[in-house]
Design an enzyme around this catalytic site. Structure first.
Site, PDB file in Angstrom:
ATOM      1  N   ARG A  86      35.466  37.438  36.612  1.00 20.87           N
ATOM      2  CA  ARG A  86      36.054  36.184  36.888  1.00 20.87           C
ATOM      3  C   ARG A  86      36.486  36.302  38.254  1.00 20.87           C
ATOM      4  NH1 ARG A  86      40.568  31.918  34.301  1.00 20.87           N
ATOM      5  NH2 ARG A  86      39.608  30.043  35.089  1.00 20.87           N
ATOM      6  N   HIS A  87      36.281  35.261  39.079  1.00 21.01           N
ATOM      7  CA  HIS A  87      36.723  35.110  40.537  1.00 21.01           C
ATOM      8  C   HIS A  87      38.270  34.786  40.477  1.00 21.01           C
ATOM      9  CE1 HIS A  87      37.335  33.604  44.442  1.00 21.01           C
ATOM     10  NE2 HIS A  87      37.450  32.628  44.191  1.00 21.01           N
ATOM     11  N   LEU A  88      38.847  35.626  41.288  1.00 20.97           N
ATOM     12  CA  LEU A  88      40.131  35.432  41.417  1.00 20.97           C
ATOM     13  C   LEU A  88      40.833  35.014  42.668  1.00 20.97           C
ATOM     14  CD1 LEU A  88      41.444  38.892  39.602  1.00 20.97           C
ATOM     15  CD2 LEU A  88      41.098  36.669  38.665  1.00 20.97           C
ATOM     16  N   TRP A 133      34.899  37.509  47.665  1.00 16.51           N
ATOM     17  CA  TRP A 133      36.057  36.915  48.028  1.00 16.51           C
ATOM     18  C   TRP A 133      36.786  37.894  48.731  1.00 16.51           C
ATOM     19  CZ3 TRP A 133      36.724  31.785  48.124  1.00 16.51           C
ATOM     20  CH2 TRP A 133      37.973  31.318  48.436  1.00 16.51           C
TER      21      TRP A 133
END
Length: 378
Positions: A224-226, A275
């Site tokens: 999951r993108h954090l 990211w």
């Protein structure tokens, strides 16, 4: 001129946090909340932060209520409780399942006396089932409910779950109990009957983990993108340049750096997938600037950004004060600030009431008339 409708009367047997948080929200919207306390008082009266012997922790959870002392270990105390509940709209309790039944103050007993009663029982694992009798404090619920392991998975540098200091499960259960009680009161307007409301801390916590419950069933290849903090010269900022417009504004602010043309950052999904690398470039820009300056410049450029602040800074923020996020209450040691309910209503005065009850200050008002009626009937 006629008097307005009577306020909803709540008899509150709950202690510590989840139940008292629920019933304080009831008081905040105008309910008459009668807090039942043992002779030694709610244990939260002795919990820090303390000043001059008064607990502001207790005050935050119990402002606007009235305190009545009943010894529920005695027949007289239990009978007083029943007579109070005969004229009540709502009962809230957060004992371990089975305790109220042993006292003769359970849903079946009380609803037979008062069919319009809404009875809310808050517990760790619900009123029935194999786990119902387990003890339940919020840190235990965080551990057994998966929250701590989920948070640990988002911080790969940790080799054990982080310590717990904020009791999410208690507050969530209190909010859900408050909302369910309103629903039951509304239903009563149509049916004329109250009902039992069963709220569990575990259920409440699970409802918060929307993504995690789905990912547990359908594991994804990509983690999951954090969203990660960016270090500035004197603190941290949160920067979220997700949209193309946000990203373009950030690049313009940074003077069109070469890395801005990296194809990995060309789309929102690409930025999410890379990211950490993107935030590395942002941190190079921010590392020699005060966090407040970074926030101001990024927001002016149309880039979503927030400076990390401590709670004292948030409370002192003019925007917080303008909104009326905090309200003033008072106890025997003086005045202090507590959060108001997190909503505003056009026709309902939703705010914390200022007075924190002294132990037993409502005994004469609420118990004396009931005892007088009992003596007259004998």
């Amino acid at each position: 001129m006629t008097d307005g409708p009577k306020p909803i009367r709540v008899v509150d047997f709950s202690q510590v946090m989840a139940g008292p948080f629920c019933t304080r929200l009831m008081a905040d919207i105008g309910a008459e909340v009668i807090k039942i306390e043992p002779t030694e008082g709610d244990a939260m009266r002795r919990r820090p932060p303390l000043r001059d012997g008064q607990s502001t922790y207790f005050g935050t959870l119990n402002a606007g209520k009235r305190s009545v002392v009943l010894d529920l270990r005695t027949e007289a105390g239990r009978q007083d409780a029943k007579r109070l509940i005969d004229g009540a709209d709502v009962v809230v309790e957060n004992f371990r399942p089975g305790v109220m039944a042993r006292l003769g103050l359970d849903w079946d007993t009380l609803s037979a006396r008062n069919p319009r009663l809404v009875y809310c029982a808050i517990s760790g694992f619900g009123q029935e089932g194999v786990a119902a009798s387990r003890p339940a404090y919020a840190p235990m619920i965080h551990a057994t409910g998966g929250l701590d392991m989920a948070l640990m998975s988002y911080q790969p540098e940790l080799d054990r779950p982080a310590p717990t200091g904020m009791f999410y499960a208690d507050i969530l259960a209190g909010v859900y109990a408050w909302g369910a009680i309103q629903t039951a009161l509304l239903a009563r307007e149509h049916t004329g009957r109250g009902q039992l409301v069963d709220v569990a801390l575990l259920d409440s916590l699970m409802s918060m983990m929307v993504y995690e419950c789905q990912e547990a069933q359908f594991p994804q290849i990509r983690a999951r993108h954090l969203y990660t903090p960016v270090r500035a010269a004197d603190g941290f900022i949160m920067v979220v340049p997700l949209s193309d417009k946000n990203f373009a504004g950030m690049l313009a602010l940074f003077g069109g750096p070469d890395w801005g043309a990296d194809p990995r950052f060309a789309t929102a999904s690409g930025r999410e997938a890379n990211w950490d690398d993107l935030m590395g470039y942002v941190e190079l820009w921010a590392q020699d600037k005060p966090a407040e300056t970074c926030e101001r410049l990024l927001l002016a450029a149309g880039v979503p950004c927030s400076r990390y602040r401590d709670v004292a800074e948030v409370m002192a923020d003019p925007a917080t004060q303008e909104r009326g996020v905090m309200g003033t209450v008072r106890d025997a040691a003086g005045a202090f600030q507590v959060p108001n309910p997190p909503f505003r209503m056009s026709d309902t005065d939703a705010r914390v009431r200022p007075d924190i009850p002294e132990l037993g200050e409502g005994d004469a008002e609420f118990l004396a008339p009931l005892r007088a009626e009992l003596n007259e009937g004998e």
